[in-house]
Design an enzyme around this catalytic site. Structure first.
Site, PDB file in Angstrom:
ATOM      1  N   SER A 138       1.538  -8.638   0.890  1.00 11.93           N
ATOM      2  CA  SER A 138       0.815  -8.331  -0.345  1.00 11.93           C
ATOM      3  C   SER A 138       0.690  -9.564  -1.229  1.00 11.93           C
ATOM      4  O   SER A 138       1.424 -10.553  -1.066  1.00 11.93           O
ATOM      5  CB  SER A 138       1.543  -7.231  -1.103  1.00 11.93           C
ATOM      6  OG  SER A 138       1.680  -6.101  -0.283  1.00 11.93           O
TER       7      SER A 138
HETATM    8  C1  LIG Z   1       0.959  -3.833   2.654  1.00  8.58           C
HETATM    9  S1  LIG Z   1       1.842  -3.817   4.149  1.00  8.58           S
HETATM   10  C2  LIG Z   1       3.490  -4.200   3.686  1.00  8.58           C
HETATM   11  C3  LIG Z   1       3.632  -5.443   2.850  1.00  8.58           C
HETATM   12  C4  LIG Z   1       5.014  -6.034   2.846  1.00  8.58           C
HETATM   13  N1  LIG Z   1       5.987  -5.190   2.235  1.00  8.58           N
HETATM   14  C5  LIG Z   1       5.061  -7.423   2.239  1.00  8.58           C
HETATM   15  O1  LIG Z   1       6.037  -8.128   2.476  1.00  8.58           O
HETATM   16  O2  LIG Z   1       4.141  -7.847   1.540  1.00  8.58           O
HETATM   17  C6  LIG Z   1       1.958  -2.080   4.506  1.00  8.58           C
HETATM   18  C7  LIG Z   1       2.677  -1.751   5.781  1.00  8.58           C
HETATM   19  O3  LIG Z   1       2.986  -0.373   5.783  1.00  8.58           O
HETATM   20  C8  LIG Z   1       3.057   0.038   7.126  1.00  8.58           C
HETATM   21  N2  LIG Z   1       3.029   1.505   7.196  1.00  8.58           N
HETATM   22  C9  LIG Z   1       1.954   2.334   7.093  1.00  8.58           C
HETATM   23  N3  LIG Z   1       2.334   3.614   7.222  1.00  8.58           N
HETATM   24  C10 LIG Z   1       3.676   3.614   7.420  1.00  8.58           C
HETATM   25  C11 LIG Z   1       4.633   4.640   7.651  1.00  8.58           C
HETATM   26  N4  LIG Z   1       4.298   5.929   7.690  1.00  8.58           N
HETATM   27  N5  LIG Z   1       5.927   4.261   7.825  1.00  8.58           N
HETATM   28  C12 LIG Z   1       6.287   2.947   7.787  1.00  8.58           C
HETATM   29  N6  LIG Z   1       5.408   1.944   7.591  1.00  8.58           N
HETATM   30  C13 LIG Z   1       4.122   2.260   7.404  1.00  8.58           C
HETATM   31  C14 LIG Z   1       1.871  -0.657   7.775  1.00  8.58           C
HETATM   32  O4  LIG Z   1       2.051  -0.780   9.186  1.00  8.58           O
HETATM   33  C15 LIG Z   1       1.884  -2.003   7.031  1.00  8.58           C
HETATM   34  O5  LIG Z   1       2.498  -2.995   7.792  1.00  8.58           O
END
Ligand SMILES: C[S@@+](CC[C@H](N)C(=O)[O-])C[C@H]1O[C@@H](n2cnc3c(N)ncnc32)[C@H](O)[C@@H]1O
Length: 425
Positions: free
Chosen positions: A84
């Protein structure tokens, strides 16, 4: 957790490119100036974690720009994973108020945010991060190891069930847009724990910091944000209505609250009614409480996006040749209201001092009345809520008796009460 040598993350052995240190310091200063980084501990975390090691292969200038780094897209090109943008990470981690020694769960793994959390929880803290996508989890693991954060736990799972094996958590930070709040998240929080989550509410996404109060969650703050959407059991399909073959779209929490696309196209063929509010705002001013204030009042609240700039919105309607164009206040996601007898949206025009004045454009047999109602609501926001903390948002189990609230939104697991009372100046 080990003490952190400033400027090098945890990997003091690898000499650092001095440009990376300079760019990291400049980014931190920028986040402080913008107010996203608000505390010395957050500034220290941003100065310590080498963001470029979580964006391998990218130029340093890109890694240290205040922008998102996309990690993965689906087959339609829609991002499913990212690191992000630093400002929203800072805002959410400030909302989380992480203390040394805290036990933390991050949902959605990019590596970098988990490393910031590890810095904030040091010494003695414990960080677990979970992602539904094994590729993303593997990438986060590799980046964390490379930057010296081998003690951050990375797991692959659907976070709908939380991560019970390491609960309870003092803080859960969700970094993916959630439409609902599964019971596991509340249940795995410590009794005085806090959940920070980008919550979708009436088509709006706000990062809400919720404190646990028994089996309920009560908000402390809510900040505007945008995130990739939840996958797995908590996935919720977008509710979008397309008009004129896709030139325009309306985004709502629940399309049942809106008339049909054909009816709205009909309303848009009527002449445009304009009303002005005398309420003037700076473009950069955070007016993120206004959409929620409007969404609280109007059951037909939605958000208008002109998908094809310059295209006539509806054949023979405003925007068509020789008629008045649609002029929504924002390029995308402009607050709008649709009823069976009128369609209206927020508009704005620039005034000479650099501010914009907010107004309403409305169409249809009840256009004047709806435009007047919108203007009255903009004025009451200006009088009572502008620059205020916003509403108190309370989430309680969906099968509890329905609470009294200014707005009640019922999801699968929780009912969400939005209350503006007590916030009036
Ligand atoms: C915006 S990214 C994470 C950004 C991260 N926290 C950072 O360091 O900036 C969102 C993540 O959420 C994950 N995601 C989506 N649905 C999910 C779920 N039900 N359980 C766990 N992870 C999930 C996606 O695979 C994606 O990698």
């Amino acid at each position: 957790m080990a003490a952190v040598p400033s400027g090098t993350g945890r990997d003091a052995a690898t000499p650092e490119d001095p440009r990376a240190a300079r760019l990291r310091a400049a980014l931190t200063d920028q986040l402080i100036a913008e107010g996203a980084v608000a505390t010395p501990r957050m500034a220290a975390a941003f100065r310590a974690v080498p963001r470029h090691r979580f964006a391998p292969g990218l130029p340093l200038e890109v890694a240290y720009a205040n922008q998102v780094v996309f990690v993965k897209r689906d087959r339609h090109g829609v991002p499913t994973s990212s690191v992000s943008a630093p400002d929203i990470q800072a805002i959410m981690l400030e909302q989380a108020d992480i203390r040394p020694g805290a036990r933390l769960l991050e949902i959605g793994s990019g590596g970098y945010n988990a490393a910031l959390m590890a810095e904030l929880a040091a010494p003695g803290g414990e960080v677990t991060t979970v992602d539904i996508d094994p590729d993303v989890a593997d990438r986060a693991r590799a980046c964390l190891d490379d930057a010296g954060y081998a003690d951050v736990r990375v797991l692959t799972a659907d976070a709908e069930g939380g991560v019970p094996e390491h609960a309870p958590y003092d803080r859960i930070v969700v970094t993916v847009e959630a439409w609902d709040l599964p019971p596991a998240w509340t249940g795995q929080l410590a009794p005085d724990g806090r959940l920070v989550v980008p919550l979708r509410l009436r088509g709006l996404t706000r990062s809400v910091a919720f404190d646990r109060v028994g089996d309920r969650l009560v908000s402390r703050s809510a900040r505007m944000c945008g995130f990739v959407k939840m996958q797995g059991a908590g996935r919720h399909a977008d509710q979008e209505l397309f008009l004129n073959g896709g030139d325009l779209s309306l985004d709502a929490d629940d399309l049942h609250t809106l008339p049909t696309a054909a009816r709205i196209e009909d309303l848009l063929r009527a002449p445009r009614v304009a009303r002005w509010s005398d309420v003037r705002v700076w473009r950069w001013e955070p007016w993120d409480t206004l959409p929620l204030w409007l969404a609280t009042a109007f059951p037909g609240y939605c958000q208008l996006t002109i998908e094809v700039p310059g295209a006539p919105a509806v054949p023979g309607a405003p925007g068509g040749p020789g008629s008045e164009p649609l002029e929504p206040a924002l390029r995308s996601g402009t607050p709008a209201v649709a009823t069976e007898s009128a369609f209206a949206y927020l508009t704005a025009y620039p005034v000479p001092d650099g501010r914009i004045e907010l107004g309403a454009h409305a169409f249809g047999p009840a256009a004047e009345a709806l435009a007047d109602e919108l203007i009255a609501r903009i004025s009451s926001w200006d009088r009572d809520h502008r620059n205020g903390p916003g509403p108190v948002i309370t989430a309680s189990p969906a099968d509890d008796p329905a609470p009294q609230a200014d707005l009640l939104v019922v999801k699968k697991h929780v009912q969400i009460a939005v209350d503006w009372v007590g916030e009036r100046r």
